[in-house]
Write an enzyme that holds these catalytic residues in place. Structure first.
Site, PDB file in Angstrom:
ATOM      1  N   TYR A   1       0.768  -1.174   0.116  1.00  0.00           N
ATOM      2  CA  TYR A   1       0.025  -0.031   0.098  1.00  0.00           C
ATOM      3  C   TYR A   1       0.769   1.125  -0.120  1.00  0.00           C
ATOM      4  CZ  TYR A   1      -3.455   3.527   1.326  1.00  0.00           C
ATOM      5  OH  TYR A   1      -4.088   4.590   1.472  1.00  0.00           O
TER       6      TYR A   1
ATOM      7  N   LYS B   1       1.254   4.467  -2.919  1.00  0.00           N
ATOM      8  CA  LYS B   1       1.006   6.063  -3.004  1.00  0.00           C
ATOM      9  C   LYS B   1       2.235   6.881  -3.303  1.00  0.00           C
ATOM     10  CE  LYS B   1      -3.183   5.596  -1.756  1.00  0.00           C
ATOM     11  NZ  LYS B   1      -4.401   5.850  -2.658  1.00  0.00           N
TER      12      LYS B   1
END
Length: 246
Positions: free
Chosen positions: A169, A173
């Site tokens: 994750y 980003k």
């Protein structure tokens, strides 16, 4: 960062992942400003329920079937927006996934890492499909919903508390932030402003509602960037408190 303060009755937005959580509140906020808002979501039942709820509150909302991982779905969504409005004033790339857990680098299932490509490839796919409509707007804006965990500066700051280790994750980003910069570089000579935004630790189903912020609070910075004036920033990263370091 200045923002518009007039009601924009004729402006059109598309928000991906807008059937719930932060995406829904972004759509609600733009709708409250008088925008016509496309509710992009792949789940038909949830999408239409969101549209009905927004309309009941007075917003000009309409459903847009959209799976950001599927080329045909994105192409169809762009066609729908073309038929509906003929242009697009704001695209908010909100849809994303965490990839689940665990995500420790030394033991991660690499398929978890592949899965969160959605957070980047999906944004590129949707943005490129909608660019022709954005170019028709006198003040087009693109907002990519990122996270402070994507900031390498914050992740490596001494004593920083940046949540659990997440090789899927968090780097997705970081990648999204870098993609935002590259778009801003290419579009620098246009009137398209593109920025990344961190909604903060918001209570949504992505974190099993452990967040300390409400979805309305999480949506605020994205709404500001979607409505920012022509002299606003591009290629930057913001949260509610101001600019976030890359």
């Amino acid at each position: 960062m200045s923002e518009t303060n007039t009601v924009n009755h004729h402006k059109v937005a598309l928000v991906t992942g807008a059937n719930k959580g932060i995406g829904y509140e972004i759509a609600a906020g733009l709708g409250a400003l008088g925008w016509s808002v496309g509710i992009g979501a792949r789940n038909e039942e949830r999408r239409e329920a969101a549209v009905d709820k927004l309309r009941a509150a007075g917003a000009d909302a309409f459903g847009v079937p959209l799976d950001v991982t599927d080329d045909a779905s994105v192409t169809a969504a762009a066609r729908l927006m073309e038929e509906r409005a003929g242009r697009l004033d704001a695209l908010v790339n909100n849809a994303g996934i965490t990839g689940g857990g665990p995500q420790e680098p030394t033991t991660v299932d690499v398929n978890r890492v592949r899965a969160v490509e959605t957070n980047v490839i999906g944004v590129i796919r949707v943005t490129n499909a909608l660019l022709p409509l954005l170019r028709r707007s006198p003040s087009p804006r693109v907002v990519n919903v990122s996270s402070s965990v994507g900031s390498l500066t914050l992740q490596t700051a001494p004593g920083a508390e940046m949540g659990p280790i997440a090789i899927a994750y968090a780097p997705s980003k970081t990648f999204l932030n870098a993609v935002t910069v590259q778009y801003a570089r290419e579009l620098a000579d246009t009137h398209i402003l593109i920025n990344a935004v961190c909604p903060g630790f918001t209570a949504t189903d992505l974190n099993n509602f452990r967040g300390v912020r409400t979805p309305q609070q999480g949506a605020a910075a994205a709404i500001r960037l979607a409505t920012v004036s022509a002299d606003g920033p591009t290629g930057r990263f913001f949260d509610d408190e101001g600019e976030v370091p890359w």
